[in-house]
Write an enzyme that holds these catalytic residues in place. Structure first.
Site, PDB file in Angstrom:
ATOM      1  N   ASP A 188      33.303  49.724  34.985  1.00 25.23           N
ATOM      2  CA  ASP A 188      34.575  50.028  35.649  1.00 25.23           C
ATOM      3  C   ASP A 188      35.003  51.465  35.385  1.00 25.23           C
ATOM      4  OD1 ASP A 188      35.808  47.199  36.602  1.00 25.23           O
ATOM      5  OD2 ASP A 188      34.672  46.947  34.762  1.00 25.23           O
TER       6      ASP A 188
ATOM      7  N   ASP B  88      28.535  52.350  31.412  1.00 28.72           N
ATOM      8  CA  ASP B  88      29.763  51.573  31.562  1.00 28.72           C
ATOM      9  C   ASP B  88      29.910  51.212  33.046  1.00 28.72           C
ATOM     10  OD1 ASP B  88      32.434  50.565  30.947  1.00 28.72           O
ATOM     11  OD2 ASP B  88      33.164  52.383  31.937  1.00 28.72           O
TER      12      ASP B  88
END
Length: 276
Positions: free
Chosen positions: A43, A41
């Site tokens: 952010d 991932d």
């Protein structure tokens, strides 16, 4: 159907209130990189969260680490994000990486390949208009149109969380059959079509070369990553959360800086010649 926003919001709040014990993730858990697919991932996982989505930046050395891991895994590294592929490329420019974007709505298997759509249906225009109007409730609420989803950020207006939640709930009550899913995150509510998830995107990715046949290692931080955490045991993979101890993970990191350090270390480990 729209998922129960209140239940998800309460679950998220409960998870954030728990202060995870600091337990280093042992690098020995990671299979040899020739057998591993690294899924990350962005952010809150690779990159530190900022007041607005446009303010995130790639720290020095991270692109070099990611490119090194790409080489060591023969290309089996992918970014898995709610952001669009175009947005991901802007953040990491001039570097490009394989990616699953838009919560599984888009996919790119390698940097030379064309993006492939998962045939995610577009959000209804009237529904999008109504959701977008919520941003007018208070200065500081930021609307992010990701194409396949809408995000309402309130990091600059934390006092507006309840008002946003109630406005979304009213729309939910008016449109109980609308096929959308509401995902509360870190100072954000994200609304997307219920027909696709990051987990769907990862499952499809792992069927394709060079990811096929490898053991996935996924690192994520938010509610949107929990669907991927849940499928890692089925794939004999590993899952690690960031900032909180999510259910079913093999370990957790305190912050994105710890993730970056961990990735740099496993790259260094892979480059150590095997003893003769």
């Amino acid at each position: 159907m729209i998922k129960d926003v209140a239940e998800m919001h309460n679950n998220l709040s409960a998870g954030e209130e728990e202060a995870p014990e600091r337990v280093p993730v042992p690098r020995s858990l990671v299979p040899h990189l020739s057998e591993t697919a690294i899924l990350l991932d962005i952010d809150g996982t690779l990159l530190d969260l900022m007041p607005t989505p446009r303010e995130v930046w790639v720290p020095p050395g991270l692109a070099k680490t990611l490119n090194g891991l790409m080489e060591q895994t023969s290309g089996a590294l992918a970014l898995v994000s709610g952001r669009s592929l175009n947005d991901i490329d802007l953040i990491f420019a001039p570097d490009q990486f394989p990616a699953v974007g838009g919560h599984g709505a888009e996919m790119r298997l390698n940097v030379d390949a064309e993006a492939v759509s998962g045939q995610a249906p577009p959000m209804d225009k009237e529904l999008k208009r109504r959701l977008a109007a919520i941003a007018r409730l208070s200065p500081g609420i930021l609307l992010e149109d990701k194409g396949y989803s809408l995000a309402l950020h309130y990091r600059l207006a934390p006092h507006a969380e309840r008002a946003i939640y109630e406005a979304i709930s009213l729309i939910r009550a008016d449109l109980p059959e609308a096929p959308i899913e509401v995902l509360p995150g870190k100072c954000v509510f994200e609304i997307k079509h219920a027909g696709f998830t990051k987990a769907n995107g990862v499952r499809e990715l792992m069927k394709q070369a060079p990811f096929m046949g490898r053991k996935p290692l996924f690192i994520g931080d938010d509610v949107t990553d929990e669907s991927v955490f849940a499928i890692m045991p089925d794939m004999k993979g590993l899952a690690f959360s960031v900032g909180r101890r999510a259910e079913g993970v093999n370990g957790h990191f305190d912050a994105p800086s710890d993730v970056r350090e961990f990735l740099a270390h496993i790259l260094d480990d892979a480059r150590i010649p095997a003893p003769r």
